[in-house]
Design a protein around this motif. Sequence first.
Motif, PDB file in Angstrom:
ATOM      1  N   LEU A  85       0.849  -1.053  -0.200  1.00 23.96           N
ATOM      2  CA  LEU A  85      -0.210   0.222   0.087  1.00 23.96           C
ATOM      3  C   LEU A  85       1.128   0.935   0.246  1.00 23.96           C
ATOM      4  N   ALA A  86       1.957   1.441   0.901  1.00 18.37           N
ATOM      5  CA  ALA A  86       2.704   2.875   0.830  1.00 18.37           C
ATOM      6  C   ALA A  86       3.920   2.204   1.392  1.00 18.37           C
ATOM      7  N   ASP A  87       4.830   3.286   1.006  1.00 17.50           N
ATOM      8  CA  ASP A  87       6.525   2.688   1.708  1.00 17.50           C
ATOM      9  C   ASP A  87       6.451   3.749   2.315  1.00 17.50           C
ATOM     10  N   TYR A  88       8.031   4.153   3.336  1.00 15.33           N
ATOM     11  CA  TYR A  88       8.140   5.794   3.453  1.00 15.33           C
ATOM     12  C   TYR A  88       9.049   5.849   3.109  1.00 15.33           C
ATOM     13  N   GLY A  89       8.524   7.366   2.937  1.00 14.99           N
ATOM     14  CA  GLY A  89       9.474   8.680   1.854  1.00 14.99           C
ATOM     15  C   GLY A  89      10.736   8.804   2.984  1.00 14.99           C
ATOM     16  N   PRO A  90      11.861   9.917   1.928  1.00 17.90           N
ATOM     17  CA  PRO A  90      13.399   9.942   2.615  1.00 17.90           C
ATOM     18  C   PRO A  90      13.259  10.995   3.687  1.00 17.90           C
ATOM     19  N   VAL A  91      12.136  11.655   3.766  1.00 16.78           N
ATOM     20  CA  VAL A  91      12.377  12.490   4.806  1.00 16.78           C
ATOM     21  C   VAL A  91      11.303  12.036   6.058  1.00 16.78           C
ATOM     22  N   ARG A  92      11.851  12.300   6.890  1.00 17.76           N
ATOM     23  CA  ARG A  92      11.342  11.526   8.407  1.00 17.76           C
ATOM     24  C   ARG A  92       9.612  12.025   8.379  1.00 17.76           C
ATOM     25  N   GLY A  93       8.592  10.696   8.680  1.00 17.56           N
ATOM     26  CA  GLY A  93       7.251  11.032   8.622  1.00 17.56           C
ATOM     27  C   GLY A  93       6.367  11.283   6.861  1.00 17.56           C
ATOM     28  N   THR A  94       7.078  11.503   6.469  1.00 20.37           N
ATOM     29  CA  THR A  94       6.436  11.154   4.615  1.00 20.37           C
ATOM     30  C   THR A  94       6.582   9.452   4.639  1.00 20.37           C
ATOM     31  N   PRO A 110     -25.138  31.598  -3.034  1.00 18.58           N
ATOM     32  CA  PRO A 110     -23.613  30.698  -2.071  1.00 18.58           C
ATOM     33  C   PRO A 110     -22.781  29.904  -2.989  1.00 18.58           C
ATOM     34  N   LEU A 111     -21.691  30.313  -3.173  1.00 25.78           N
ATOM     35  CA  LEU A 111     -20.477  29.561  -3.444  1.00 25.78           C
ATOM     36  C   LEU A 111     -19.990  28.822  -2.466  1.00 25.78           C
ATOM     37  N   LEU A 112     -19.884  27.897  -3.556  1.00 24.95           N
ATOM     38  CA  LEU A 112     -19.725  26.440  -3.689  1.00 24.95           C
ATOM     39  C   LEU A 112     -18.135  25.398  -4.097  1.00 24.95           C
ATOM     40  N   ILE A 113     -16.748  25.881  -3.524  1.00 31.62           N
ATOM     41  CA  ILE A 113     -16.169  25.442  -4.050  1.00 31.62           C
ATOM     42  C   ILE A 113     -15.619  23.886  -3.650  1.00 31.62           C
ATOM     43  N   ASN A 114     -14.854  23.150  -4.422  1.00 32.77           N
ATOM     44  CA  ASN A 114     -13.953  22.264  -3.510  1.00 32.77           C
ATOM     45  C   ASN A 114     -12.403  22.085  -4.595  1.00 32.77           C
ATOM     46  N   GLN A 115     -11.542  21.159  -3.387  1.00 32.78           N
ATOM     47  CA  GLN A 115     -10.587  21.363  -4.091  1.00 32.78           C
ATOM     48  C   GLN A 115      -9.984  20.090  -3.960  1.00 32.78           C
ATOM     49  N   TRP A 116      -8.907  19.211  -4.349  1.00 35.39           N
ATOM     50  CA  TRP A 116      -8.058  17.471  -4.325  1.00 35.39           C
ATOM     51  C   TRP A 116      -6.587  18.609  -4.412  1.00 35.39           C
ATOM     52  N   ALA A 117      -6.405  17.773  -3.109  1.00 38.13           N
ATOM     53  CA  ALA A 117      -5.172  18.840  -3.159  1.00 38.13           C
ATOM     54  C   ALA A 117      -3.848  18.212  -2.015  1.00 38.13           C
ATOM     55  N   ASN A 118      -2.386  18.297  -1.815  1.00 39.53           N
ATOM     56  CA  ASN A 118      -2.084  17.436  -0.519  1.00 39.53           C
ATOM     57  C   ASN A 118      -1.373  19.196  -0.150  1.00 39.53           C
ATOM     58  N   VAL A 119      -1.456  19.076   1.685  1.00 36.76           N
ATOM     59  CA  VAL A 119      -0.870  19.565   2.696  1.00 36.76           C
ATOM     60  C   VAL A 119       0.128  19.345   3.462  1.00 36.76           C
ATOM     61  N   VAL A 120       0.550  19.692   4.409  1.00 36.24           N
ATOM     62  CA  VAL A 120       1.718  20.076   4.700  1.00 36.24           C
ATOM     63  C   VAL A 120       0.959  20.248   6.212  1.00 36.24           C
ATOM     64  N   ARG A 121       1.586  19.771   6.981  1.00 35.32           N
ATOM     65  CA  ARG A 121       1.648  19.567   8.983  1.00 35.32           C
ATOM     66  C   ARG A 121       2.512  18.724   9.540  1.00 35.32           C
ATOM     67  N   TRP A 122       3.237  19.916  10.154  1.00 44.64           N
ATOM     68  CA  TRP A 122       5.075  19.101  10.823  1.00 44.64           C
ATOM     69  C   TRP A 122       4.706  17.984  12.219  1.00 44.64           C
ATOM     70  N   THR A 152       0.911  11.511   8.666  1.00 47.73           N
ATOM     71  CA  THR A 152       2.172  11.919   8.317  1.00 47.73           C
ATOM     72  C   THR A 152       2.254  13.265   7.888  1.00 47.73           C
ATOM     73  N   LEU A 153       3.429  13.479   7.344  1.00 50.22           N
ATOM     74  CA  LEU A 153       3.792  14.945   7.531  1.00 50.22           C
ATOM     75  C   LEU A 153       3.113  15.538   6.011  1.00 50.22           C
TER      76      LEU A 153
END
Length: 570
Positions: free
Chosen positions: A115-124, A219-231, A241-242
Motif C-alpha cells: 500500500l505504501a512505503d517510507y519516504g526519504p524525509v521523516r514522517g513522509t 452561495p459560493l460552493l467549491i472544493n479542491q483535491w490537494a496535498n497539505v503539509v503539517r509538521w 503523516t507530514l
Amino acid sequence: SLTLFHIQTMAMRAAMRVSTFTSTQRTGAYTKRLSSSQSSLLRSRVIRPSTSTARYLRTNAVTLSSADTDTEQKPKQKQQQKKGGGKGKQDENKLTPQGEDFSKWYLDVIRDAELADYGPVRGTMVIRPYGYAIWEGIQSWLDKRFKETDHQNCYFPMLIPYSFIAKEAEHVEGFAPELALVTKGGGKDLEEPLVIRPTSETIVNHMFSQWVQSYRDLPLLINQWANVVRWEMKTKPFVRTLEFLWQEGHTAHATAEEAQEETLRMIDVYREFAEDVACMPVVVGRKSKNETFAGAVATYTIEAMMKDCKALQAGTSHNLGQNFAKAFGTQFSDENQDLQYVYQTSWGVSTRMVGGIIMTHGDDTGLRLPPTLAPYQVVIVPVGLKKEVPVEVKEGIDSIVAACKAAGIRYKVDDSLNRTPGFKFNYWEMKGVPTRIEIGPRDIANGCCVVGRRDVPGKEGKIFDVTLDTIANTLQGILAEIQVKYLKEAREFRDANIVDVTNYEELKAAILDNKWARGGWAATDADEEKIKEETMATIRCFPLDQPAGPHKCLWTGEPADEVCLFAKSY
C-alpha cells in the motif's frame, strides 16, 4: 569572515548530523538539536524572516531552511526500502497477529499488501499503486457526490503568505506548531516567509473577498483535491503523516442558517460514504470546544472505532461563522444594498480514510476490502497447469472476463507462471480482494469453475461447480453479501465496546478496559483537559443522535443536557 558558501556548507553538514528516530513499531520522533552556536549561526545568517513575526516563527514553526528537514532514517527503514518496500525473507514478512501488537500488524499489512512505503524525509510516505487505487476509489465516489450537491472543483496555490495565516488569531495559534515555512527562494531571503499549505481557509478567503460582491454571487460552493503539509512529530502511515492528500470544501453563504445547513449536509455525505461504501460505522457528532477546528464556531465529525478500540476522526465539517470573513473583509451587498459579512464552512476527508479501512476490516491474514471500494473485486487464477496456460483454459478465462466486464465487476487475471496457485491465493488474500475464481483444465471440461470468498477462510469459503454462464450473477450476489457483512461485523464490534458510565470512576475503568465511555457532560473545558491528562482519553464528540434523558454529568454529578463519548484516539 564566512562566505555564503561556507555558511550553506556548515548548514548542510549540520543537517546531515541530525539523527531522527522513526519507529516502525511505535509512533514517536526524537530529533537531536544543533549546538547553540550552530543554531545561532543558522538563525542569523541563513534563516532571516524580515517580518515582525520572526521571533514567533522561530519559537513555534518549522522552517524548511533549518536542519529540521533531515533526510536520515532508521537503519531498519533503509534496509526495507533497499529490499523494495520491506520484502525480505519469508519469516520476516509474516504478519504480526493483531492480538499481539496491533500497531505492528498495521505496519506489516501496509508493507505486505504493498500500500505504501517510507519516504526519504521523516514522517513522509510514498503511496504505492495499490494504495493509491483505494484512494482513487474514495475520490471517485466523493467527487461525484460533491458535484451532485452543486460544488465545483478548483485549485489554490500551496504557498501561502504567512501574514494570511496570522490574520485569524485562533487559526495561527492552532496551526503554528505544525507550520512548514519557506524562507529562501532563488538563493535569496524572502521578504516574507511562505507557509506550505496546512489548510486553505486563509488563501480561499483572500480570493473570496475578490469574487463575492453581491448576494447574487452566493452561495459560493467549491472544493479542491490537494496535498497539505503539517509538521507532525508522531507519525503513522496514512493516519498521520507530514504530507497527506485530501479534499477540502469551502463555501460562502448569505445567512448563518444556510451555513449551518451546509455544514450538516456535508458531514452526512461523509457518513454516507463511510457506512455505505467503506462499511465503516461512524458516530456523527459535534466536537467539544477543545477539539474544535482553530477559527471555527463549531466542528462536526464522523468518529469510527478501529479494531484496537481506538477512535479515528475520519472526516470533519466546520461551521466557520464570520470569523474568517471579518479577518479578510469578505463582504457582499445584500438586497437592501447593505454590506454584510458572509458566513462560511469548510470540510475535508483525507488519506486517513485508507488507514481507517485497514484498521476497521483487516484480520490476521491481511486486508479485507469492502467490495464497493476494492480496486479488484475478483481475481482469476488458473490452476492445474504445467508449463503454460492451455488454450481451453484461456478461452474459459476470456469468457469470465467478458462476463465481468458486462456486469461492471472489477477483475484481475493472475496467469503468471513463475508463482504457484497457493502463493497467488495468499498474495491476493493479503491484498483484500473480496472473491477469487479458480479455473483449470478439469473445470473447463465440466463447464464450471470454483469461487472463493475472502470473508470465509479455507474450504468453507469455496463454492464449487459454478457454471461459467452464471458466474457474473454468482459474483454479484457474493459481493453484495460481503458488503453487508463487513458493515454488520464492524457495527456489532463497535456497539459491543461502548459502555455507559455515570461517574468518573466508571469512565476510568472503561478507558482502562479499552472501551469507549458514554455519559452525560456539563463540565468545563478545563475539566476535559484534566481527564485527558489522567486517562489519555478525549471527548470524541457529542452525538447528534442523543439518547433520551435525563442525563447526569459524569464529572460533576449535575444535570446534563447532552451525553458525550470519551475514548483514546489516533
